[in-house]
Design a protein around this motif. Structure first.
Motif, short mmCIF file in Angstrom:
data_model
loop_
_atom_site.label_atom_id
_atom_site.label_comp_id
_atom_site.label_asym_id
_atom_site.label_seq_id
_atom_site.Cartn_x
_atom_site.Cartn_y
_atom_site.Cartn_z
N ALA A 71 0.89 -1.04 -0.22
CA ALA A 71 0.24 -0.02 0.15
C ALA A 71 0.88 1.39 0.00
CB ALA A 71 -1.06 -0.15 1.17
N VAL A 72 2.48 1.25 0.82
CA VAL A 72 2.86 2.32 0.74
C VAL A 72 3.66 2.57 -0.79
CG1 VAL A 72 4.89 3.08 1.72
CG2 VAL A 72 3.39 2.41 3.59
N HIS A 73 4.34 1.46 -0.90
CA HIS A 73 5.23 1.63 -2.42
C HIS A 73 3.69 2.05 -3.80
CE1 HIS A 73 8.22 0.14 0.35
NE2 HIS A 73 8.53 0.44 -0.80
N THR A 74 2.31 1.27 -3.71
CA THR A 74 1.83 1.92 -4.34
C THR A 74 1.50 3.17 -4.08
OG1 THR A 74 1.14 0.15 -4.64
CG2 THR A 74 0.21 1.31 -5.58
N THR A 75 0.86 3.94 -3.02
CA THR A 75 0.94 5.22 -3.13
C THR A 75 1.78 6.11 -3.56
OG1 THR A 75 -0.34 4.51 -1.28
CG2 THR A 75 -0.05 6.85 -1.20
N ILE A 76 3.36 6.14 -2.95
CA ILE A 76 3.84 6.90 -3.57
C ILE A 76 4.66 6.85 -4.86
CG2 ILE A 76 6.95 7.20 -3.91
CD1 ILE A 76 5.38 7.40 -1.07
N MET A 77 4.19 4.96 -5.66
CA MET A 77 4.19 5.41 -7.49
C MET A 77 2.84 6.35 -8.39
SD MET A 77 6.88 4.08 -8.68
CE MET A 77 6.35 3.66 -10.23
N LEU A 78 1.50 6.23 -7.23
CA LEU A 78 0.79 7.38 -7.33
C LEU A 78 0.71 8.54 -7.44
CD1 LEU A 78 -2.40 7.11 -8.81
CD2 LEU A 78 -3.04 6.84 -6.26
N THR A 79 1.69 9.15 -6.72
CA THR A 79 1.36 10.24 -6.44
C THR A 79 2.55 10.94 -6.91
OG1 THR A 79 1.41 9.93 -3.81
CG2 THR A 79 2.44 11.84 -4.36
N PHE A 80 3.44 10.12 -7.81
CA PHE A 80 4.30 10.54 -8.57
C PHE A 80 3.80 11.13 -10.08
CE2 PHE A 80 7.60 9.62 -12.01
CZ PHE A 80 8.24 10.97 -12.25
N ILE A 81 3.14 10.27 -10.17
CA ILE A 81 2.80 9.85 -11.60
C ILE A 81 1.58 11.92 -11.35
CG2 ILE A 81 1.02 9.34 -12.69
CD1 ILE A 81 1.38 6.46 -11.59
N LEU A 82 0.74 11.56 -10.51
CA LEU A 82 -0.09 12.20 -10.15
C LEU A 82 0.72 14.01 -10.11
CD1 LEU A 82 -2.84 11.37 -7.21
CD2 LEU A 82 -3.48 11.78 -9.84
N SER A 83 1.57 13.89 -9.68
CA SER A 83 2.71 15.56 -9.90
C SER A 83 3.28 15.89 -11.18
CB SER A 83 4.26 14.93 -9.39
OG SER A 83 3.63 14.54 -7.29
N VAL A 84 3.18 14.49 -12.21
CA VAL A 84 3.36 14.92 -13.54
C VAL A 84 2.13 15.89 -13.85
CG1 VAL A 84 4.06 14.52 -15.35
CG2 VAL A 84 5.72 13.14 -13.98
N VAL A 85 0.61 14.68 -13.83
CA VAL A 85 -0.35 15.15 -14.70
C VAL A 85 -0.93 16.85 -14.31
CG1 VAL A 85 -2.42 14.76 -15.02
CG2 VAL A 85 -0.34 13.13 -14.90
N LEU A 86 -0.89 16.65 -12.48
CA LEU A 86 -1.17 18.23 -12.52
C LEU A 86 -0.56 18.97 -13.19
CD1 LEU A 86 -3.21 16.88 -9.18
CD2 LEU A 86 -3.79 16.86 -11.24
N THR A 87 0.97 18.93 -12.92
CA THR A 87 1.59 20.53 -12.85
C THR A 87 1.66 19.96 -14.51
OG1 THR A 87 3.88 19.45 -11.30
CG2 THR A 87 3.78 21.06 -13.21
N LEU A 88 1.49 20.12 -14.76
CA LEU A 88 0.94 20.03 -16.71
C LEU A 88 -0.17 20.78 -17.10
CD1 LEU A 88 2.58 16.67 -18.86
CD2 LEU A 88 3.57 19.01 -18.16
#
Length: 429
Positions: A71-88
């Motif tokens: 759960a922790v590692h999936t959350t970190i990966m999901l946050t990284f993807i969201l960071s890229v998408v939401l910045t753009l």
């Protein structure tokens, strides 16, 4: 958690105070009027973070080490993807969204500048919130608080440096927030990396577990959609306020800053009860989870009634801390007086929604909040517009949505496992 939310709120409030006191009312209107746009994207991420927190707390309560790690590692990966998408998305949609909410010409340039800088630094905010939610889900709310206090103080220092010493205006408060949020994210990620517990980050083992991702999205996606759409609908609410000019916008912003501090106790109690319910639900202690919800309601309503009274009495002097402009103060005092008496109703919908998410029932809060905060509120405001566009009635659009949402969520809670008068565990007891 309450103190943590207090310092988190200081980020944007300090920005508003600095520009309100040392720049002008247009700058205050620019910073304040962007909150709905920011929350549209950040709210979606926050909802997913809620899903992660629930799953992590359930695994922790059930002592599922393997599930907790995933759960922790999936959350970190999901946050990284969201960071890229939401910045753009954030950078590209700044001008269209500001035009959608009818931002006046004298506010538009500074609002555009502030929003673009904010979204360029949104990665720091997302990773801090993710890391903090992991620690809170396993009962550690102290270290996230320490990092938040440090970064809030840093943000204040940088605000003063960039605005007063360098004369950067709105851009200065934007860069100060960007740097402070980035440092808080680094601190919380370092702590999780060094922690040897099952919830610690192991970067070499970083992966996304699809089964865990589905569980996180099952709880977090409804919450994220609800928060994003609610904030998006508030862009239209802001457009009604913007119709009355920059002084009204600044007064609305000032009121919202006081409002944000007023909601901190109920939000922190609701967040804590969500984790409490999730852990006890995972440990199959339904009676204890139900007792926690009841105590949370009593505590949050009591605190909110006291704070509402204080804010109503001292509305004008408190607003003057943000802006000394007389027109701004008049509008702010008006909005506070109209809205603060209804704030206790928020305690019910916040706590019941958190409890339902804690047991994995996230769809009901999503549907009810979307109906109350989006559809019902927009219908109400449209009726107000065609009946004369009264500013007082526009301000009451928020409280009317709170009351409707609390009534519907109370009904939903009473029909859940926690809200039934007697469940199998209680009958056996």
């Amino acid at each position: 958690m309450m103190v943590g939310l207090l310092f988190q709120q200081l980020y944007n409030t300090v920005d508003s105070i600095i520009v309100g006191q040392f720049v002008n009312k247009q700058a205050l209107a620019a910073v304040g009027s962007t909150s709905s746009i920011i929350n549209t994207l950040v709210g979606f991420s926050a909802g997913l973070s809620t899903g992660s927190s629930v799953i992590i707390s359930q695994c922790y309560g059930a002592r599922d080490r393997k599930g907790l790690h995933a759960a922790v590692h999936t959350t970190i990966m999901l946050t990284f993807i969201l960071s890229v998408v939401l910045t753009l998305l954030g950078v590209l949609l700044v001008e269209p969204l500001l035009k959608m909410q009818n931002t006046p010409d004298d506010v538009m340039p500074e609002a555009t500048t502030y929003l673009r800088i904010y979204f360029l630094g949104i990665t720091g905010l997302l990773f801090y919130n993710t890391g903090a939610s992991v620690l809170r889900a396993v009962g550690d709310s102290r270290r996230p608080l320490y990092f938040l206090i440090f970064s809030a103080v840093l943000n204040t220092v940088l605000d003063l440096l960039f605005v007063l010493a360098f004369g950067w205006g709105v851009a200065g408060v934007g860069y100060a927030t960007l740097l402070a949020q980035l440092i808080s994210a680094i601190l919380v990620l370092v702590v999780l990396t060094l922690d040897k517990a099952p919830y610690g980050i192991r970067w070499k083992e970083m992966s996304m577990n699809l089964s865990t991702l589905r569980r996180i999205l099952g709880v977090g996606l409804p919450s994220g959609i609800q928060q994003a759409l609610t904030s998006f609908s508030n862009i239209f609410v802001q457009s009604y306020v913007n119709h009355f000019g920059s002084a009204c916008m600044a007064g609305w912003s000032s009121c919202n800053k006081l409002d944000a501090f007023l909601t901190i106790p109920m939000q922190s109690i609701a967040l804590a009860s969500t984790t409490f319910v999730g852990q006890n639900y995972g440990a199959k202690q339904l009676k204890r989870a139900k007792e926690g919800v009841n105590k949370a309601i009593i505590l949050s309503v009591s605190i909110t009634l006291v704070l509402s009274s204080i804010i109503i009495i001292f509305a004008r002097p408190l607003s003057s801390l943000i802006s000394p402009d007389e027109d701004v103060l008049n509008y702010s005092e008006l909005f506070v007086t109209l809205m603060a008496p209804f704030h206790f109703t928020l305690c019910f919908n916040q706590t019941y929604a958190g409890a339902l998410r804690g047991i994995g029932k996230a769809k009901a809060p999503m549907m009810i909040m979307l109906f109350s905060f989006v559809l019902f509120r927009q219908i109400y405001l449209y009726i107000v517009k065609i009946c004369g566009n009264s500013l007082n009635l526009i301000a009451l659009g928020y409280p009317m949505g709170w009351v409707m949402c609390s009534l519907l969520l109370f009904i939903a809670y009473r029909h859940s496992e926690l809200g039934r008068r007697e469940n199998p565990e209680e009958a056996a007891a």
